[in-house]
Design an enzyme around this catalytic site. Structure first.
Site, PDB file in Angstrom:
ATOM      1  CE  LYS A   1      95.699  27.447  61.321  1.00 37.65           C
ATOM      2  NZ  LYS A   1      95.028  26.296  60.950  1.00 37.65           N
TER       3      LYS A   1
HETATM    4  C1  LIG Z   1      93.500  25.746  60.380  1.00 41.41           C
HETATM    5  C2  LIG Z   1      92.702  24.653  61.067  1.00 41.41           C
HETATM    6  C3  LIG Z   1      92.413  23.569  60.595  1.00 41.41           C
HETATM    7  C4  LIG Z   1      92.472  23.602  58.890  1.00 41.41           C
HETATM    8  O1  LIG Z   1      93.365  23.446  58.211  1.00 41.41           O
HETATM    9  P1  LIG Z   1      93.509  24.104  56.985  1.00 41.41           P
HETATM   10  O2  LIG Z   1      95.007  24.013  56.467  1.00 41.41           O
HETATM   11  O3  LIG Z   1      93.184  25.452  56.490  1.00 41.41           O
HETATM   12  O4  LIG Z   1      92.610  23.231  55.980  1.00 41.41           O
HETATM   13  C5  LIG Z   1      91.724  22.743  61.142  1.00 41.41           C
HETATM   14  N1  LIG Z   1      91.656  22.820  62.446  1.00 41.41           N
HETATM   15  C6  LIG Z   1      92.274  23.717  63.162  1.00 41.41           C
HETATM   16  C7  LIG Z   1      92.080  23.821  64.745  1.00 41.41           C
HETATM   17  C8  LIG Z   1      92.664  25.002  62.429  1.00 41.41           C
HETATM   18  O5  LIG Z   1      93.196  25.876  63.272  1.00 41.41           O
END
Ligand SMILES: *Cc1c(COP(=O)(O)O)cnc(C)c1O
Length: 415
Positions: free
Chosen positions: A214
């Protein structure tokens, strides 16, 4: 968290960014460049120093770094309260928990998202209802909500797909009229803006992920933002088993007494993770600027390309570009998306597909009776999308390599 095949692939791309290509794809006389992943974290010396400082101190978890991260995050997103948890998925679970939903309640989620968005609705015992997305932006809008809303609609989760903020003014007034709560799944859009307002401040609750792929990372981690003080208290309680005070607060008061007031989980973030997240948050503006620069370079090639198109971007937003997504104009190609994906991977370009529409997963088909044909725009988009590499540490040469590789494959397989 259960992983989709796509998620597993993305994880292995992250773990082995420098693995070598199979030998039959290596030209004998030149050294191949290492594969480029679609996304990659950056960790600098100051990030390392921040984590080491915590390791040498008194609090490895539930210490002062949590509050510092939360204050900085609240400031960056223009909200009163930010609550740090162990993942973006935990953030979604916590955000839905405070809405006190039950088995008769429906939560609308877009089909074009990561499975975690819909899974969180099931965690709290409510029913996810899949909405289709706009065919050009792949974002959910009022038009799509109207088609699936019922008298049982209690909340909407708006996903800022790829990092482009949804039309929050329209979604908010729709939700207000309906008495529904607007939750923003902003796991892609940290650092983005909508009509001048920072992402995080535009819905009743917003959730963020600090996973390495991210925009910034804490290793694993998540944050919920809100202006509702009562919700913030419950979010903090929920991440700590439903207990009203944490151990540092009890130590400060010199007491052993505590009360569990509801059923919560251990969704705490450690101070190691918080220190990394806090250090990374300082770099957010620069990194998002670099992502926009890379996207602009891709745009100059793909905006007028005969065989490929970037997703549409609205004028009233500032994109965070967690992903740069292109779509095949399928009748202009002799090959399908799978072959284009394979050709790019063979050439060392770590493309990915975001996402298999959630309602198409076998689990959802079995559990909720969803089926192919339910969300045609998302399904049609899925057949033609690819996420190209985009991350702040990409060099000019990396960007050019992606563009020239796509162009070579187009020369070979375009019509
Ligand atoms: C990455 C992501 C999540 C989950 O996040 P984690 O930190 O991996 O649990 C939820 N929603 C979206 C749209 C994502 O891209």
């Amino acid at each position: 968290m259960e992983q989709t095949p796509a998620a597993q692939e993305s994880d292995s791309a992250l773990r082995t960014p420098h693995s070598t290509l199979p030998s039959n794809h290596q030209p004998p006389t030149t050294t191949p460049s290492p594969p480029l992943p679609y996304g990659r974290h950056s960790v600098d010396a100051d990030d390392l120093a921040a984590v080491i400082e915590v390791l040498q101190g008194d609090w490895l978890t539930t210490g002062p770094k949590i509050g510092e991260l939360e204050a900085a995050f609240a400031h960056a997103t223009g909200v009163e309260h930010a609550v740090a948890v162990s993942s973006g998925t935990a953030a979604l679970h916590a955000a839905l928990h405070v809405l006190d939903l039950g088995p008769d309640d429906e939560v609308i989620v877009p089909a074009m998202t990561f499975a975690a968005t819909a899974n969180a609705v099931l965690y709290v015992g409510a029913r996810p209802v899949f909405a289709d997305v706009d065919p050009d932006t792949l974002l959910v809008g009022v038009e799509q909500l109207e088609r699936v809303a019922t008298a049982r609609t209690r909340a909407v989760i708006a996903v800022d797909y790829a990092g482009q903020p949804c039309d929050y003014d329209a979604l908010r007034s729709w939700c207000e009229r309906r008495g529904a709560t607007l939750v923003s799944d902003a796991c892609h859009s940290l650092g983005g803006e909508y009509r001048g307002g920072p992402i995080g401040s535009l819905a009743d609750l917003a959730t963020f992920s600090l996973h390495p792929v991210k925009v910034i990372t804490s290793g694993e981690g998540g944050v919920i933002t809100t202006n509702n003080a009562a919700w913030a208290t419950r979010l903090r309680q929920f991440r700590n088993h439903g207990i009203a005070t944490d151990h540092r607060q009890r130590e400060a008061l010199g007491t052993w007494y505590y009360e569990q007031l509801e059923l919560g989980y251990n969704y705490r973030l450690s101070d190691l993770h918080a220190a990394l997240g806090l250090s990374q948050l300082r770099k957010l503006p620069g990194w998002v600027a670099r992502r926009r620069q890379i996207a602009a370079q891709y745009d100059t090639i793909f905006a007028a390309h005969p065989g490929l198109r970037p997703l549409a971007v609205r004028a009233d937003i500032a994109h965070a570009y967690h992903l740069y997504v292109i779509r095949m104009i399928r009748d202009r190609w002799q090959i399908d998306r799978r072959t284009l994906f394979n050709e790019l991977r063979k050439a060392g370009i770590g493309v990915q597909v975001h996402y298999i529409p959630v309602h198409m997963h076998p689990y959802y088909q079995q559990r909720l009776g969803t089926h192919v044909g339910l969300c045609p725009n998302a399904e049609n988009a899925y057949e033609g999308i690819l996420s190209l590499p985009i991350f702040p540490a990409m060099s000019e040469g990396d960007v050019e390599r992606v563009i020239s590789t796509v162009e070579q494959i187009w020369q070979r397989y375009g019509k």
